[in-house]
Design a protein around this motif. Structure first.
Motif, PDB file in Angstrom:
ATOM      1  N   GLY A  61       0.841  -1.184   0.000  1.00  0.00           N
ATOM      2  CA  GLY A  61       0.000   0.000   0.000  1.00  0.00           C
ATOM      3  C   GLY A  61       0.876   1.234   0.000  1.00  0.00           C
ATOM      4  N   LEU A  62       0.325   2.325   0.479  1.00  0.00           N
ATOM      5  CA  LEU A  62       1.075   3.574   0.582  1.00  0.00           C
ATOM      6  C   LEU A  62       1.558   3.761   2.013  1.00  0.00           C
ATOM      7  CD1 LEU A  62      -1.279   5.965  -1.430  1.00  0.00           C
ATOM      8  CD2 LEU A  62       0.789   4.815  -2.237  1.00  0.00           C
ATOM      9  N   VAL A  63       2.772   4.285   2.157  1.00  0.00           N
ATOM     10  CA  VAL A  63       3.287   4.617   3.478  1.00  0.00           C
ATOM     11  C   VAL A  63       2.533   5.860   3.945  1.00  0.00           C
ATOM     12  CG1 VAL A  63       5.321   5.262   4.822  1.00  0.00           C
ATOM     13  CG2 VAL A  63       5.544   3.653   2.914  1.00  0.00           C
ATOM     14  N   GLU A  64       1.838   5.747   5.066  1.00  0.00           N
ATOM     15  CA  GLU A  64       1.009   6.838   5.553  1.00  0.00           C
ATOM     16  C   GLU A  64       1.853   8.052   5.937  1.00  0.00           C
ATOM     17  OE1 GLU A  64      -3.044   6.689   7.974  1.00  0.00           O
ATOM     18  OE2 GLU A  64      -1.329   6.153   9.192  1.00  0.00           O
ATOM     19  N   ALA A  65       1.393   9.229   5.536  1.00  0.00           N
ATOM     20  CA  ALA A  65       2.100  10.474   5.824  1.00  0.00           C
ATOM     21  C   ALA A  65       2.221  10.686   7.329  1.00  0.00           C
ATOM     22  CB  ALA A  65       1.370  11.648   5.180  1.00  0.00           C
ATOM     23  N   GLY A  66       3.390  11.051   7.785  1.00  0.00           N
ATOM     24  CA  GLY A  66       3.635  11.338   9.197  1.00  0.00           C
ATOM     25  C   GLY A  66       3.757  10.115  10.085  1.00  0.00           C
ATOM     26  N   SER A  67       3.816   8.923   9.506  1.00  0.00           N
ATOM     27  CA  SER A  67       3.818   7.723  10.331  1.00  0.00           C
ATOM     28  C   SER A  67       5.210   7.113  10.540  1.00  0.00           C
ATOM     29  CB  SER A  67       2.899   6.655   9.718  1.00  0.00           C
ATOM     30  OG  SER A  67       3.432   6.166   8.509  1.00  0.00           O
ATOM     31  N   ILE A  68       6.220   7.584   9.820  1.00  0.00           N
ATOM     32  CA  ILE A  68       7.554   6.986   9.943  1.00  0.00           C
ATOM     33  C   ILE A  68       8.205   7.451  11.242  1.00  0.00           C
ATOM     34  CG2 ILE A  68       9.853   6.790   8.926  1.00  0.00           C
ATOM     35  CD1 ILE A  68       8.571   7.212   6.184  1.00  0.00           C
ATOM     36  N   VAL A  69       8.557   6.463  12.097  1.00  0.00           N
ATOM     37  CA  VAL A  69       9.225   6.740  13.362  1.00  0.00           C
ATOM     38  C   VAL A  69      10.487   5.887  13.405  1.00  0.00           C
ATOM     39  CG1 VAL A  69       9.066   6.614  15.874  1.00  0.00           C
ATOM     40  CG2 VAL A  69       7.039   7.181  14.530  1.00  0.00           C
ATOM     41  N   ARG A  70      11.601   6.547  13.455  1.00  0.00           N
ATOM     42  CA  ARG A  70      12.871   5.817  13.522  1.00  0.00           C
ATOM     43  C   ARG A  70      13.221   5.605  14.983  1.00  0.00           C
ATOM     44  NH1 ARG A  70      14.612   5.528   8.369  1.00  0.00           N
ATOM     45  NH2 ARG A  70      13.868   7.154   6.976  1.00  0.00           N
ATOM     46  N   GLY A  71      13.384   4.341  15.348  1.00  0.00           N
ATOM     47  CA  GLY A  71      13.697   3.997  16.729  1.00  0.00           C
ATOM     48  C   GLY A  71      15.189   3.974  16.961  1.00  0.00           C
ATOM     49  N   GLN A  72      15.565   3.418  18.083  1.00  0.00           N
ATOM     50  CA  GLN A  72      16.982   3.287  18.378  1.00  0.00           C
ATOM     51  C   GLN A  72      17.542   2.143  17.556  1.00  0.00           C
ATOM     52  OE1 GLN A  72      17.910   3.206  22.490  1.00  0.00           O
ATOM     53  NE2 GLN A  72      17.279   5.321  22.732  1.00  0.00           N
ATOM     54  N   GLY A  73      18.737   2.305  17.061  1.00  0.00           N
ATOM     55  CA  GLY A  73      19.326   1.275  16.223  1.00  0.00           C
ATOM     56  C   GLY A  73      18.729   1.325  14.832  1.00  0.00           C
ATOM     57  N   SER A  74      18.440   0.155  14.277  1.00  0.00           N
ATOM     58  CA  SER A  74      17.957   0.107  12.906  1.00  0.00           C
ATOM     59  C   SER A  74      16.460  -0.191  12.812  1.00  0.00           C
ATOM     60  CB  SER A  74      18.740  -0.961  12.136  1.00  0.00           C
ATOM     61  OG  SER A  74      18.553  -2.218  12.735  1.00  0.00           O
ATOM     62  N   THR A  75      15.732  -0.096  13.935  1.00  0.00           N
ATOM     63  CA  THR A  75      14.297  -0.381  13.916  1.00  0.00           C
ATOM     64  C   THR A  75      13.509   0.849  13.475  1.00  0.00           C
ATOM     65  OG1 THR A  75      14.532  -2.012  15.670  1.00  0.00           O
ATOM     66  CG2 THR A  75      12.332  -1.158  15.288  1.00  0.00           C
ATOM     67  N   VAL A  76      12.613   0.623  12.527  1.00  0.00           N
ATOM     68  CA  VAL A  76      11.766   1.685  11.992  1.00  0.00           C
ATOM     69  C   VAL A  76      10.326   1.207  12.085  1.00  0.00           C
ATOM     70  CG1 VAL A  76      11.202   3.051   9.952  1.00  0.00           C
ATOM     71  CG2 VAL A  76      13.558   2.380  10.372  1.00  0.00           C
ATOM     72  N   SER A  77       9.432   2.107  12.477  1.00  0.00           N
ATOM     73  CA  SER A  77       8.008   1.766  12.461  1.00  0.00           C
ATOM     74  C   SER A  77       7.289   2.802  11.618  1.00  0.00           C
ATOM     75  CB  SER A  77       7.435   1.697  13.871  1.00  0.00           C
ATOM     76  OG  SER A  77       7.495   2.945  14.487  1.00  0.00           O
ATOM     77  N   PHE A  78       6.255   2.342  10.942  1.00  0.00           N
ATOM     78  CA  PHE A  78       5.443   3.208  10.093  1.00  0.00           C
ATOM     79  C   PHE A  78       4.112   2.512   9.873  1.00  0.00           C
ATOM     80  CE2 PHE A  78       7.994   0.480   7.434  1.00  0.00           C
ATOM     81  CZ  PHE A  78       7.117   0.003   6.474  1.00  0.00           C
ATOM     82  N   SER A  79       3.220   3.164   9.170  1.00  0.00           N
ATOM     83  CA  SER A  79       1.918   2.569   8.861  1.00  0.00           C
ATOM     84  C   SER A  79       1.761   2.498   7.354  1.00  0.00           C
ATOM     85  CB  SER A  79       0.785   3.408   9.451  1.00  0.00           C
ATOM     86  OG  SER A  79       0.860   3.395  10.859  1.00  0.00           O
ATOM     87  N   VAL A  80       1.126   1.420   6.906  1.00  0.00           N
ATOM     88  CA  VAL A  80       0.828   1.253   5.482  1.00  0.00           C
ATOM     89  C   VAL A  80      -0.697   1.247   5.333  1.00  0.00           C
ATOM     90  CG1 VAL A  80       0.957  -1.267   5.548  1.00  0.00           C
ATOM     91  CG2 VAL A  80       1.318  -0.097   3.407  1.00  0.00           C
TER      92      VAL A  80
END
Length: 151
Positions: A61-80
């Protein structure tokens, strides 16, 4: 007469053995491929019928606007999203260069406790490309916009 009966019996045995071998080889191929087949699901399909936690599948799908959160290390969370539903995603690793908000993506992974845990993330490879499955899912929800039409 006994010789004809013996040939007929041998022929039946060979055919039966060949049939058993064919069924067994088909079963082995199916068993070997069980983890290699990843079905595609849109976010709306995942929310409507959540898959089992041990099932590996692809979501797009599309990566939701404003949903990308970069955590500590290489973990990334976002919404599709596909416009009908949104699924939270976590990914540990390096994201593709063309990965960004409001852009198409496809991820492979598992849906565990309400979060899609991606093992692989693919992003579009040029300005106009979007995977066919993602286009179909967005069209189904009525949110697809042709990139060539907006130029």
């Amino acid at each position: 007469m006994a010789l004809k009966s013996l040939k007929k019996q041998r022929r039946i045995q060979v055919i039966a053995l060949a049939t058993i071998a064919l069924v067994l080889s088909t079963a082995l191929v199916g068993y070997g491929m069980r983890d290699g087949i990843n079905f595609f699901r849109s976010p709306s399909q995942v929310m409507a019928e959540p898959p089992a936690a041990n099932e590996t599948f692809r979501i797009g799908g599309l990566v939701e606007a404003g949903s990308i959160v970069r955590g500590q290390g290489s973990t990334v969370s976002f919404s599709v999203t596909d416009g009908g539903a949104t699924v939270p995603v976590t990914y540990s690793g390096v994201l593709p260069d063309l990965f960004s908000e409001n852009e198409g993506m496809v991820g492979t992974g598992k849906y565990v406790n309400g979060v899609f845990e991606a093992s692989e993330i693919l992003a579009k490879h040029d300005e106009e490309y979007m995977p066919a499955e993602v286009v179909d899912a967005l069209k189904e929800q009525g949110t697809y916009k042709d990139p060539k039409a907006g130029s």
